[in-house]
Design a protein around this motif. Structure first.
Motif, PDB file in Angstrom:
ATOM      1  N   UNK A 145       0.620   3.643  38.841  1.00 17.11           N
ATOM      2  CA  UNK A 145       1.164   4.390  37.704  1.00 17.11           C
ATOM      3  C   UNK A 145       2.500   5.037  38.047  1.00 17.11           C
ATOM      4  N   UNK A 146       2.600   5.585  39.251  1.00 21.08           N
ATOM      5  CA  UNK A 146       3.853   6.211  39.698  1.00 21.08           C
ATOM      6  C   UNK A 146       4.985   5.178  39.796  1.00 21.08           C
ATOM      7  N   UNK A 189      11.611  -5.334  32.859  1.00 25.20           N
ATOM      8  CA  UNK A 189      10.860  -5.476  31.612  1.00 25.20           C
ATOM      9  C   UNK A 189       9.565  -6.245  31.865  1.00 25.20           C
ATOM     10  N   UNK A 190       9.651  -7.306  32.634  1.00 21.72           N
ATOM     11  CA  UNK A 190       8.493  -8.114  33.017  1.00 21.72           C
ATOM     12  C   UNK A 190       7.439  -7.247  33.718  1.00 21.72           C
ATOM     13  N   UNK A 191       7.869  -6.459  34.704  1.00 18.68           N
ATOM     14  CA  UNK A 191       6.918  -5.621  35.430  1.00 18.68           C
ATOM     15  C   UNK A 191       6.314  -4.552  34.520  1.00 18.68           C
ATOM     16  N   UNK A 210       8.507   4.850  37.486  1.00 26.31           N
ATOM     17  CA  UNK A 210       9.852   4.667  38.050  1.00 26.31           C
ATOM     18  C   UNK A 210      10.525   3.434  37.444  1.00 26.31           C
ATOM     19  N   UNK A 211       9.760   2.351  37.300  1.00 23.21           N
ATOM     20  CA  UNK A 211      10.297   1.128  36.709  1.00 23.21           C
ATOM     21  C   UNK A 211      10.686   1.364  35.245  1.00 23.21           C
ATOM     22  N   UNK A 253      18.408   5.117  41.194  1.00 22.47           N
ATOM     23  CA  UNK A 253      16.949   5.107  41.217  1.00 22.47           C
ATOM     24  C   UNK A 253      16.432   5.517  42.591  1.00 22.47           C
ATOM     25  N   UNK A 254      15.205   6.010  42.605  1.00 17.18           N
ATOM     26  CA  UNK A 254      14.607   6.470  43.850  1.00 17.18           C
ATOM     27  C   UNK A 254      13.845   5.345  44.524  1.00 17.18           C
ATOM     28  N   UNK A 255      14.557   4.571  45.299  1.00 20.52           N
ATOM     29  CA  UNK A 255      13.944   3.460  46.021  1.00 20.52           C
ATOM     30  C   UNK A 255      12.935   3.993  47.047  1.00 20.52           C
ATOM     31  N   UNK A 256      13.213   5.143  47.643  1.00 21.71           N
ATOM     32  CA  UNK A 256      12.317   5.732  48.637  1.00 21.71           C
ATOM     33  C   UNK A 256      10.947   6.004  48.017  1.00 21.71           C
TER      34      UNK A 256
END
Length: 176
Positions: free
Chosen positions: A110-111, A88-90, A115-116, A37-40
């Motif tokens: 939204x972005x 899932x919660x987020x 990602x989530x 995943x893109x943490x940055x």
């Protein structure tokens, strides 16, 4: 026949390249699950709106994700499960109720939500293959997080949870 080894070599290289994370992506190990995943990208989006979101939090004495039910004490075997539950919660609860009058903030939310959602899909595949087992500890910690969330009104709880996103991101990076 001479072209076959070359074709096989090129095909193998293209498969290998597709398995590598894209620029800015990090590989996270949650139990048996490996997720890119893109943490940055998530951090940059959150940093851009953090002050705005946290200023909307009227209740500073309560935390949704923090002590005494800290994520930092989750066993490594339960990390996949609690991470899947938190994503899932987020996606299902938090991002749906985080709307502001500021279109810039809404675009960043939204972005981050997208990602989530993408990461949750990856975690869900691993979870569905039974590589992600929910132990008693992760189940109890998640129940406490939900109780903290549901103890507030929906909008306040969502903004507080979004404002605490750095707690989740820090935990994920430390547990890599």
């Amino acid at each position: 026949m001479r072209g076959s080894p070359l074709f096989l070599c090129l095909f193998s290289m293209s498969c290998w390249v597709n398995l590598l994370p894209t620029a800015g992506d990090k590989i996270f190990h949650f139990g048996a699950c490996r997720i890119s995943m893109s943490m940055t990208e998530i951090r940059a989006g959150f940093t851009a709106i953090k002050a705005n979101i946290q200023s909307r939090d009227p209740i500073r004495t309560l935390s949704i994700l923090s002590h005494p039910h800290s994520l930092h004490k989750v066993k490594s075997s339960d990390r996949c499960c609690i991470t899947y539950q938190l994503f899932t919660f987020y996606v299902d609860k938090v991002f749906k109720h985080c709307r502001t009058e500021d279109s810039f903030v809404n675009r960043k939310i939204s972005s981050i939500a997208n990602s989530f959602l993408s990461t949750r899909r990856k975690l869900g595949q691993c979870h569905d293959q039974n590589n992600c087992v929910c132990g008693e500890e992760s189940t109890e910690k998640f129940k406490q997080i939900l109780a903290n969330y549901e103890g507030l009104n929906v909008t306040s709880a969502a903004m507080k949870s979004l404002g605490e996103l750095d707690i989740l991101l820090d935990w994920m990076e430390k547990s890599r």
